[in-house]
Scaffold this motif. Structure first.
Motif, PDB file in Angstrom:
ATOM      1  N   LEU A 172      64.657  67.008 -27.100  1.00  0.00           N
ATOM      2  CA  LEU A 172      63.662  66.473 -26.170  1.00  0.00           C
ATOM      3  C   LEU A 172      62.283  66.652 -26.797  1.00  0.00           C
ATOM      4  CD1 LEU A 172      63.177  65.366 -23.203  1.00  0.00           C
ATOM      5  CD2 LEU A 172      62.842  67.762 -22.551  1.00  0.00           C
ATOM      6  N   ALA A 173      61.446  65.612 -26.737  1.00  0.00           N
ATOM      7  CA  ALA A 173      60.145  65.684 -27.400  1.00  0.00           C
ATOM      8  C   ALA A 173      59.080  64.994 -26.564  1.00  0.00           C
ATOM      9  CB  ALA A 173      60.207  65.047 -28.788  1.00  0.00           C
ATOM     10  N   LEU A 174      57.908  65.630 -26.493  1.00  0.00           N
ATOM     11  CA  LEU A 174      56.718  65.015 -25.910  1.00  0.00           C
ATOM     12  C   LEU A 174      55.857  64.535 -27.071  1.00  0.00           C
ATOM     13  CD1 LEU A 174      54.989  64.404 -23.373  1.00  0.00           C
ATOM     14  CD2 LEU A 174      53.867  66.605 -23.747  1.00  0.00           C
ATOM     15  N   LEU A 191      57.489  60.947 -23.095  1.00  0.00           N
ATOM     16  CA  LEU A 191      58.539  61.967 -23.087  1.00  0.00           C
ATOM     17  C   LEU A 191      59.845  61.266 -23.435  1.00  0.00           C
ATOM     18  CD1 LEU A 191      59.329  64.938 -22.493  1.00  0.00           C
ATOM     19  CD2 LEU A 191      59.839  64.207 -20.151  1.00  0.00           C
ATOM     20  N   TYR A 192      60.463  61.671 -24.550  1.00  0.00           N
ATOM     21  CA  TYR A 192      61.645  60.989 -25.074  1.00  0.00           C
ATOM     22  C   TYR A 192      62.797  61.982 -25.249  1.00  0.00           C
ATOM     23  CZ  TYR A 192      58.058  57.571 -26.391  1.00  0.00           C
ATOM     24  OH  TYR A 192      57.012  56.695 -26.372  1.00  0.00           O
ATOM     25  N   PHE A 193      63.998  61.472 -25.013  1.00  0.00           N
ATOM     26  CA  PHE A 193      65.211  62.240 -25.306  1.00  0.00           C
ATOM     27  C   PHE A 193      65.960  61.511 -26.417  1.00  0.00           C
ATOM     28  CE2 PHE A 193      69.663  63.538 -24.608  1.00  0.00           C
ATOM     29  CZ  PHE A 193      69.498  64.913 -24.732  1.00  0.00           C
ATOM     30  N   TYR A 194      66.241  62.236 -27.498  1.00  0.00           N
ATOM     31  CA  TYR A 194      66.899  61.664 -28.670  1.00  0.00           C
ATOM     32  C   TYR A 194      68.325  62.218 -28.766  1.00  0.00           C
ATOM     33  CZ  TYR A 194      62.155  60.464 -30.289  1.00  0.00           C
ATOM     34  OH  TYR A 194      60.885  59.974 -30.394  1.00  0.00           O
ATOM     35  N   THR A 265      46.286  70.192 -22.318  1.00  0.00           N
ATOM     36  CA  THR A 265      47.311  71.182 -22.652  1.00  0.00           C
ATOM     37  C   THR A 265      48.577  70.874 -21.870  1.00  0.00           C
ATOM     38  OG1 THR A 265      45.609  72.856 -23.014  1.00  0.00           O
ATOM     39  CG2 THR A 265      47.866  73.628 -22.737  1.00  0.00           C
ATOM     40  N   PHE A 266      49.680  70.642 -22.581  1.00  0.00           N
ATOM     41  CA  PHE A 266      50.962  70.320 -21.967  1.00  0.00           C
ATOM     42  C   PHE A 266      51.918  71.493 -22.197  1.00  0.00           C
ATOM     43  CE2 PHE A 266      48.926  66.406 -23.251  1.00  0.00           C
ATOM     44  CZ  PHE A 266      49.004  65.631 -22.109  1.00  0.00           C
ATOM     45  N   PRO A 267      52.487  72.037 -21.133  1.00  0.00           N
ATOM     46  CA  PRO A 267      53.384  73.183 -21.293  1.00  0.00           C
ATOM     47  C   PRO A 267      54.773  72.747 -21.773  1.00  0.00           C
ATOM     48  CG  PRO A 267      53.275  72.554 -18.992  1.00  0.00           C
ATOM     49  CD  PRO A 267      52.316  71.640 -19.726  1.00  0.00           C
ATOM     50  N   VAL A 268      55.656  73.720 -21.901  1.00  0.00           N
ATOM     51  CA  VAL A 268      57.057  73.445 -22.233  1.00  0.00           C
ATOM     52  C   VAL A 268      57.706  72.714 -21.051  1.00  0.00           C
ATOM     53  CG1 VAL A 268      59.297  74.481 -22.721  1.00  0.00           C
ATOM     54  CG2 VAL A 268      57.221  75.404 -23.783  1.00  0.00           C
ATOM     55  N   VAL A 269      58.388  71.606 -21.332  1.00  0.00           N
ATOM     56  CA  VAL A 269      59.031  70.795 -20.293  1.00  0.00           C
ATOM     57  C   VAL A 269      60.548  70.898 -20.476  1.00  0.00           C
ATOM     58  CG1 VAL A 269      59.322  68.479 -19.354  1.00  0.00           C
ATOM     59  CG2 VAL A 269      57.071  69.237 -20.149  1.00  0.00           C
ATOM     60  N   PRO A 270      61.291  71.286 -19.422  1.00  0.00           N
ATOM     61  CA  PRO A 270      62.754  71.376 -19.547  1.00  0.00           C
ATOM     62  C   PRO A 270      63.447  70.101 -19.050  1.00  0.00           C
ATOM     63  CG  PRO A 270      62.065  72.480 -17.545  1.00  0.00           C
ATOM     64  CD  PRO A 270      60.810  71.905 -18.166  1.00  0.00           C
ATOM     65  N   LEU A 271      64.616  69.837 -19.565  1.00  0.00           N
ATOM     66  CA  LEU A 271      65.484  68.748 -19.088  1.00  0.00           C
ATOM     67  C   LEU A 271      66.927  69.230 -19.140  1.00  0.00           C
ATOM     68  CD1 LEU A 271      65.876  65.773 -18.195  1.00  0.00           C
ATOM     69  CD2 LEU A 271      66.220  65.236 -20.621  1.00  0.00           C
ATOM     70  N   ARG A 272      67.574  69.264 -17.984  1.00  0.00           N
ATOM     71  CA  ARG A 272      68.967  69.705 -17.912  1.00  0.00           C
ATOM     72  C   ARG A 272      69.890  68.502 -18.046  1.00  0.00           C
ATOM     73  NH1 ARG A 272      72.042  73.146 -13.093  1.00  0.00           N
ATOM     74  NH2 ARG A 272      73.444  74.294 -14.498  1.00  0.00           N
ATOM     75  N   MET A 273      70.833  68.605 -18.956  1.00  0.00           N
ATOM     76  CA  MET A 273      71.779  67.522 -19.224  1.00  0.00           C
ATOM     77  C   MET A 273      73.207  68.000 -18.992  1.00  0.00           C
ATOM     78  SD  MET A 273      70.030  64.815 -20.369  1.00  0.00           S
ATOM     79  CE  MET A 273      71.223  63.875 -21.327  1.00  0.00           C
ATOM     80  N   VAL A 274      74.069  67.057 -18.694  1.00  0.00           N
ATOM     81  CA  VAL A 274      75.503  67.347 -18.659  1.00  0.00           C
ATOM     82  C   VAL A 274      76.027  67.309 -20.083  1.00  0.00           C
ATOM     83  CG1 VAL A 274      77.770  66.538 -17.898  1.00  0.00           C
ATOM     84  CG2 VAL A 274      75.804  66.408 -16.353  1.00  0.00           C
ATOM     85  N   GLY A 292      80.055  70.643 -18.457  1.00  0.00           N
ATOM     86  CA  GLY A 292      79.186  71.805 -18.506  1.00  0.00           C
ATOM     87  C   GLY A 292      77.738  71.341 -18.503  1.00  0.00           C
ATOM     88  N   TYR A 293      76.811  72.247 -18.769  1.00  0.00           N
ATOM     89  CA  TYR A 293      75.388  71.900 -18.721  1.00  0.00           C
ATOM     90  C   TYR A 293      74.674  72.527 -19.910  1.00  0.00           C
ATOM     91  CZ  TYR A 293      76.594  70.738 -13.918  1.00  0.00           C
ATOM     92  OH  TYR A 293      77.188  70.211 -12.813  1.00  0.00           O
ATOM     93  N   LYS A 294      73.618  71.851 -20.344  1.00  0.00           N
ATOM     94  CA  LYS A 294      72.760  72.368 -21.396  1.00  0.00           C
ATOM     95  C   LYS A 294      71.335  71.930 -21.097  1.00  0.00           C
ATOM     96  CE  LYS A 294      71.965  72.503 -26.398  1.00  0.00           C
ATOM     97  NZ  LYS A 294      72.443  72.066 -27.735  1.00  0.00           N
ATOM     98  N   THR A 295      70.365  72.831 -21.276  1.00  0.00           N
ATOM     99  CA  THR A 295      68.961  72.535 -21.011  1.00  0.00           C
ATOM    100  C   THR A 295      68.216  72.394 -22.332  1.00  0.00           C
ATOM    101  OG1 THR A 295      69.022  73.758 -18.927  1.00  0.00           O
ATOM    102  CG2 THR A 295      66.858  73.273 -19.843  1.00  0.00           C
ATOM    103  N   TYR A 296      67.472  71.296 -22.452  1.00  0.00           N
ATOM    104  CA  TYR A 296      66.661  71.028 -23.637  1.00  0.00           C
ATOM    105  C   TYR A 296      65.186  71.243 -23.280  1.00  0.00           C
ATOM    106  CZ  TYR A 296      70.940  68.896 -25.425  1.00  0.00           C
ATOM    107  OH  TYR A 296      72.238  68.676 -25.825  1.00  0.00           O
ATOM    108  N   PHE A 297      64.383  71.620 -24.263  1.00  0.00           N
ATOM    109  CA  PHE A 297      62.981  71.941 -24.018  1.00  0.00           C
ATOM    110  C   PHE A 297      62.099  71.230 -25.040  1.00  0.00           C
ATOM    111  CE2 PHE A 297      65.495  75.525 -22.554  1.00  0.00           C
ATOM    112  CZ  PHE A 297      64.980  75.776 -21.284  1.00  0.00           C
ATOM    113  N   THR A 298      60.909  70.854 -24.587  1.00  0.00           N
ATOM    114  CA  THR A 298      59.911  70.320 -25.507  1.00  0.00           C
ATOM    115  C   THR A 298      59.086  71.468 -26.084  1.00  0.00           C
ATOM    116  OG1 THR A 298      58.198  70.094 -23.801  1.00  0.00           O
ATOM    117  CG2 THR A 298      59.706  68.240 -24.092  1.00  0.00           C
ATOM    118  N   ALA A 299      58.386  71.184 -27.149  1.00  0.00           N
ATOM    119  CA  ALA A 299      57.416  72.139 -27.677  1.00  0.00           C
ATOM    120  C   ALA A 299      56.089  71.947 -26.955  1.00  0.00           C
ATOM    121  CB  ALA A 299      57.239  71.931 -29.179  1.00  0.00           C
TER     122      ALA A 299
END
Length: 493
Positions: A172-174, A191-194, A265-274, A292-299
């Protein structure tokens, strides 16, 4: 007493008929329509389907239809705002582009779309896709269409199996389009998910609509003017990252215009995926994967904001890459004749914050207006458009009109980091005898009404004044009705 009773009933009917009008006027009704692009075009051109919404802001709309033989190829939105004599009207147009896979004739069947709860129908059409005129040249970054059935979910309860969690290369990237900007300069963020094509079978979105509200709250900045993109469908794009093919999902994008020199200033953004775990030994007839689940984070991201260089009008100068276009309604000019002049600013920037300075006409020239029309287009991560200021002028004396000193706008170009002045090049020559100025003014926004406005009563009125009038009228009607009833009862004793 019967006369009194009939008179009371008549007053009651008159009040009941007038009260809805006194209470409030009906709000403007939203209107929507579907517009199809040209039906004949080449294989290198796009077919478009658009919808236009007037009278209300966009809340939601159903997806554009899928067309057999075509691939969806991005959307754009255009907002047109008109201000005429102080009355504002807004029209939103969202356009979906379609790229044809091959030449030939195709049928667009009738379809419907739901826009803000309004059901809009299109009768469809027949499309003729011809060969391209010029040499074949694909668009930059083009690639094969994404596989059908991306991230499909399979249903069924798995039998006891041994599962392992496969590795993935998703992230996940901002992504901002610049690391520093001037005050007022546009900054695009996306905000993109690759994920790789191999990851499609093990990853899926989880409750994204609810997560998006939290994401937007984290990305919002207090010190910016924000222009959001009217994008609701999340579709994959084929991109290259480090020389490897990836599918990119655009989750959110906006154009931000800093209002002061405070950093963004943009903080860390989470995205929960299956994320599915797969069976060690797949068996036919079974699902062979476990959810199951996995959470991705931006920098975290910080964008420096620079103040504008010194200038006497620094706090008022619009920032952007602007050009001037002019238009005038006549080619010959006579004293006493009204003519129109349009000062049109085009380019990329925050058009909503762009305004013309007040015009100070010389003696013998009357200037009315302006009427303002703004059209903003959001496409391909860029925001631009045009803003038109239309004036009406009446010359009472012959001679050359100094438009270069009447109509000018100082702007700051962030690309060159320099100030520039958009100045009129027109200099109309007025002929005819000197005429007396007329005293009749029709536009209440003109400065000639300032004296009348100063003498007007500016006492604030309660916002519930109409509700109070209705309540008092109801009390009066009840008293009159009670009196009529008593009179009728006494007359029949």
């Amino acid at each position: 007493m019967q006369i009194l009773f009939r008179l009371t009933l008549l007053i009651l009917l008159l009040f009941l008929g007038a009260l809805p009008t006194m209470a409030q006027s009906a709000p403007p009704r939203a209107e929507a329509e579907i517009v199809l692009g040209p039906s004949a075009f080449t294989i290198s051109e796009y077919f478009t389907i658009s919808f236009q919404l007037r009278g209300a802001p966009l809340e939601r709309y159903s997806p554009f239809p899928e067309l057999e033989g075509f691939k969806k190829s991005g959307k754009s939105s255009t907002t047109t705002t008109r201000i005429v004599n102080g009355a504002r009207s807004t029209e939103l147009t969202i356009t979906q582009r379609y790229a044809a896979y091959a030449e030939g004739e195709f049928e667009v069947k009738p379809f419907t779309m739901t826009i803000n709860g309004l059901t809009v129908r299109s009768a469809g059409t027949t499309l003729n896709v011809g060969p391209q005129v010029t040499a074949p040249a694909g668009p930059p970054g083009s690639a094969a269409p994404p596989a059908i059935g991306l991230l499909d979910q399979l249903f069924g309860k798995p039998k006891p199996q041994d599962f392992v969690e496969p590795k993935d290369q998703a992230f996940l990237a901002l992504v901002p389009d610049k690391t520093r900007a001037y005050v007022g300069e546009g900054v695009h963020i996306g905000l993109y998910f690759y994920l790789t094509p191999q990851d499609q079978g093990v990853l899926d979105f989880y409750n994204f609509a609810d997560q998006l509200q939290t994401i937007i709250r984290l990305l919002r900045q207090r010190t910016v003017w924000e222009e959001t993109f009217d994008e609701q469908e999340i579709v994959p794009e084929n991109v290259q990252v480090g020389g490897k093919p990836f599918l990119r999902y655009r989750l959110y994008e906006a154009q931000l215009y800093p209002l002061n020199a405070q950093p963004l200033t943009f903080p860390v953004v989470p995205l929960r995926m299956v994320k599915y775990r797969v069976a060690k030994k797949p068996e036919p007839g079974l699902d062979n994967r476990m959810e199951g689940y996995k959470t991705y984070f931006t920098a975290p991201v910080t964008i420096a904001v620079l103040p504008l260089p010194p200038h006497p009008l620094r706090d008022e100068v619009p920032v952007g890459d602007y050009r001037l276009r002019e238009a005038i309604s006549r080619t010959s000019f006579r004293t006493g004749q009204t003519f129109a002049y349009s000062f049109v600013v085009e380019g990329e920037g925050n058009l909503s914050a762009l305004n013309m300075p007040a015009v100070a006409p010389p003696p013998g020239l009357e200037v009315y207006g302006p009427d303002v029309e703004q059209s903003t287009t959001r496409q391909g991560g860029r925001v631009g458009g045009r803003k038109s200021f239309r004036y009406r002028l009446v010359a009472r004396k012959p001679g050359a009109l100094p438009f270069d000193s009447l109509f000018a706008l100082v702007v700051f170009n962030p690309t060159t980091a320099k100030y520039d002045t958009l100045r009129s090049d027109l200099r109309p020559l007025v002929q005819g005898p000197v005429q007396e100025a007329q005293q009749v003014r029709t536009d209440p926004t003109d400065p000639f009404y300032q004296e009348a406005l100063r003498d007007a009563d500016n006492t604030p009125q309660k916002i519930t004044v109409y509700q109070d009038v209705r309540r008092y009228a109801n009390v009066l009607l009840l008293v009159l009705l009670a009196g009529a009833a008593v009179g009728w009862w006494r007359a029949n004793r």
